[in-house]
Design an enzyme around this catalytic site. Structure first.
Site, mmCIF file in Angstrom:
data_model
loop_
_atom_site.group_PDB
_atom_site.id
_atom_site.type_symbol
_atom_site.label_atom_id
_atom_site.label_comp_id
_atom_site.label_asym_id
_atom_site.label_seq_id
_atom_site.Cartn_x
_atom_site.Cartn_y
_atom_site.Cartn_z
ATOM 1 N N PHE A 8 0.708 -1.348 0.079
ATOM 2 C CA PHE A 8 -0.080 -0.082 0.062
ATOM 3 C C PHE A 8 0.715 1.358 -0.023
ATOM 4 C CE2 PHE A 8 0.953 0.467 4.282
ATOM 5 C CZ PHE A 8 0.582 1.442 4.910
ATOM 6 N N LYS A 9 2.125 1.175 0.361
ATOM 7 C CA LYS A 9 2.770 2.477 0.449
ATOM 8 C C LYS A 9 3.601 2.527 -0.949
ATOM 9 C CE LYS A 9 3.998 3.046 5.230
ATOM 10 N NZ LYS A 9 5.183 2.987 6.384
ATOM 11 N N GLY A 10 3.428 1.678 -1.921
ATOM 12 C CA GLY A 10 3.961 2.119 -3.153
ATOM 13 C C GLY A 10 2.988 2.952 -3.788
ATOM 14 N N MET A 12 1.402 2.434 -7.002
ATOM 15 C CA MET A 12 -0.085 1.771 -7.334
ATOM 16 C C MET A 12 -0.601 1.637 -6.041
ATOM 17 S SD MET A 12 -0.228 1.886 -10.417
ATOM 18 C CE MET A 12 -1.443 0.505 -10.550
ATOM 19 N N PRO A 123 -0.939 -7.503 -16.506
ATOM 20 C CA PRO A 123 0.452 -6.689 -16.765
ATOM 21 C C PRO A 123 0.043 -5.319 -16.732
ATOM 22 C CG PRO A 123 0.376 -8.446 -18.358
ATOM 23 C CD PRO A 123 -0.922 -8.675 -17.531
ATOM 24 N N ASN A 124 -1.352 -4.901 -17.228
ATOM 25 C CA ASN A 124 -1.876 -3.802 -17.248
ATOM 26 C C ASN A 124 -3.175 -3.347 -17.109
ATOM 27 O OD1 ASN A 124 -2.278 -0.682 -18.131
ATOM 28 N ND2 ASN A 124 -0.321 -0.883 -19.074
ATOM 29 N N HIS A 152 8.982 3.493 -19.212
ATOM 30 C CA HIS A 152 8.343 3.501 -17.854
ATOM 31 C C HIS A 152 9.234 4.468 -16.960
ATOM 32 C CE1 HIS A 152 6.020 0.346 -19.113
ATOM 33 N NE2 HIS A 152 5.237 0.250 -18.110
ATOM 34 N N LYS A 156 10.930 1.545 -11.957
ATOM 35 C CA LYS A 156 10.596 0.110 -12.145
ATOM 36 C C LYS A 156 11.732 -0.795 -12.264
ATOM 37 C CE LYS A 156 7.762 -2.293 -15.775
ATOM 38 N NZ LYS A 156 6.761 -2.686 -14.801
#
Length: 263
Positions: A8-10, A12, A123-124, A152, A156
């Site tokens: 959750f800290k990333g 996304m 993947p997306n 990107h 990444k």
């Protein structure tokens, strides 16, 4: 539907948390971070009005918070083990972490079918990116000479991107094999021609300021065709994530690729 967010800290994962909070039929019951400083999400200023526990251990979160579905946006290093643990606990999974091998996907599918629960790895999650892949697959029948450039942000970890690999896989299903480039071409610097998949070349760009972008470039005698998708903000992925969470309730297997649940 009770939802937990792993990673959750990333960037996304943070966006997924906000999305779950916005959706009336979804309830955020837990979040996971590998080294949390907080015990509750309310300790973060942005979420100070909430009461959601923060966990460091995935199994503990699954057993105590009892989510209906876990959304995982972590790293390729732990993506497979996380998803395996989630499914083995009989919990649905929506996974945006990339780097899975075909063998790992099949192994996870077997677990999902044994447990009779739904899961989706994509993947997306941007609908526009899925359309790009489908358009490229159709074009590959008529334009077998093709290369992929994916771009990107420079944080990444995996290259090429899962989207680029999935695009190449889809095109290979509909394309006459052509080994792209001259037969006797020489790389003056190793890797200059990019990675190769079924004769197609894939090039990866990593730069600050980028989010997620991809070009599929086709060439033929006297003409060219370029299909491109750009995600300028991570919000572009969230409608696909929300759709996937809900869709897992209808599934008793693991689906790979958002395109397989779109009408």
């Amino acid at each position: 539907m009770k939802v937990a967010v792993s990673g959750f800290k990333g960037r996304m994962g943070h966006e997924v948390v906000k999305t779950v909070l916005r959706e009336e039929d979804l309830e955020l019951v837990a979040v996971l971070d590998h080294e949390p400083k907080e015990k509750n999400i309310r300790e973060i200023v942005e979420f100070s009005s909430l009461d959601v526990p923060v966990y460091a251990n995935l199994s503990e979160m699954l057993e105590e918070a009892k989510p209906d579905c876990v959304v995982d946006f972590t790293t390729p290093k732990v993506g497979y083990s996380n998803t395996k643990t989630i499914l083995e606990h009989g919990v649905r999974a929506v996974v945006g972490t990339t780097g899975f091998t075909p063998e790992q996907i099949e192994s996870l599918r077997e677990i999902a079918e044994t447990k009779k629960i739904g899961a989706l790895i994509a993947p997306n999650f941007a609908v526009g990116a899925v359309l790009m892949m489908q358009f490229a697959q159709k074009a590959a029948k008529y334009f077998p000479n093709v290369e992929i450039i994916e771009l990107h942000h420079d944080n990444k970890l995996d290259a090429p991107s899962g989207t680029a690999v999935k695009t190449a896989e889809m095109m290979a299903e509909n394309r006459t094999f052509v080994k792209q480039g001259a037969e006797d071409e020489v790389e003056l610097m190793e890797g200059a021609r990019g990675a190769e998949y079924e004769g197609m070349r894939i090039h990866s760009v990593r730069l600050p300021g980028l989010v997620a972008h991809q070009e599929v470039i086709f060439g033929a005698e006297g003409q060219g065709l370029t299909i491109r998708h750009d995600s300028y903000d991570r919000i572009s992925f969230m409608s696909g994530v929300a759709l996937s969470i809900r869709k897992t309730k209808e599934l008793e297997t693991l689906i790979y690729g958002l395109e397989n649940i779109l009408d």
